[in-house]
Design a protein around this motif. Structure first.
Motif: not given
Ligand code: TA6
Length: 278
Positions: A74-88
């Motif tokens: 995967g990319p440096a520094h993980g998957l989270a920062r380029t994925q869409t998160w859900q506002l809950y």
């Protein structure tokens, strides 16, 4: 409250006592300011805000790994920062705004890891990152809240809180113990400091107290001149105006979660008076 800029959706928070902007991509806070106080975060003017590319500034969420992917995929520094998160979660009071975002990994060897990121915005800024292991196997993760702070002129910035701490110099891999009461910046710095005591940042444009829970490591980073030229979405002289102090669970402080377990890391940024304020 939701807007779009060059294809990325963000939430604009307007409150009598504060303003903030958070992108759905990476649940990335890019702007926070409490009324009467200076901006707390820095974003490069070279940032294009393009979908799928990490935003250069604010608070990137490095998760579920910090640095290179342990699997080498995967990319440096993980998957989270380029994925869409859900506002809950979205709540507002007379003195604060609370927003919660979540993200779940559904494939790869880390399937079952989930994250929730809760922002508490008031006269200060608090982030709580909760990592859940919803898989049937034990999983190791690392993370960092990769906060970019506006310092005006890095050569006048001082960072206290490192004295006595063990640290790994990521440039040389050397392990050392910090002897300086205050860190000054006159070259590239990329270090993981271990321990959990508070930090104080003082600079021409921002003075801040940084306290954390559930974190045993802090990354301190300024790319200086040479590395700046190799960074995406970063102007050659941006290094003069920013400093990253990253509350983390990384390096020797990476965490292991048994099935069903969760880990909570929180950081609180509170304003300190500017050195030249009356
Ligand atoms: O946190 C410091 C660091 O790991 C540096 O080594 C540098 O790579 C920085 O993060 C920025 O990484 P990025 O992938 O956002 O360009």
């Amino acid at each position: 409250m939701a807007h779009t800029a060059s294809g990325l959706r963000y939430f604009e928070v307007q409150h009598p006592l504060l303003s903030a902007r958070i992108f759905e991509q990476g649940a990335q806070l890019v702007q926070f300011q409490s009324v009467g106080k200076p901006p707390m975060l820095w974003v490069s003017e070279a940032e294009p805000f393009k979908p799928g590319a990490a935003i250069r500034g604010g608070i990137p969420v490095c998760w579920p790994w910090f640095g290179p992917d342990p699997q080498g995929i995967g990319p440096a520094h993980g998957l989270a920062r380029t994925q869409t998160w859900q506002l809950y979660l979205a709540q507002q009071t007379d003195s604060s705004v609370c927003l919660g975002f979540r993200f779940q990994i559904t494939e790869s060897s880390m399937a079952g890891l989930g994250a929730e990121l809760v922002f508490e915005l008031s006269d200060r800024l608090r982030l709580t990152l909760i990592t859940h292991n919803r898989s049937e196997k034990r999983l190791t993760f690392s993370s960092a809240l990769h906060s970019y702070f506006p310092v005006g002129d890095i050569r006048q910035a001082l960072l206290s809180g490192a004295a006595g701490r063990q640290y790994t110099d990521s440039l040389s891999s050397a392990q050392s113990t910090e002897s300086e009461q205050q860190l000054v910046f006159d070259q590239e710095v990329d270090r993981i400091y271990y321990g959990s005591s508070p930090w104080q940042l003082c600079s021409p444009t921002l003075c801040l107290n940084i306290e954390s829970e559930g974190s045993g490591s802090t990354v301190v980073w300024n790319p200086w001149i040479e590395k700046s030229a190799r960074l995406s979405h970063f102007n050659p002289d941006d290094y003069l105006r920013m400093l990253c102090v990253e509350t983390a669970n990384c390096g020797a402080d990476s965490r292991l979660l048994e099935p069903g377990q969760q880990h909570v890391m929180a950081v609180e940024y509170s304003y300190l008076p500017l050195a030249n304020s009356p």
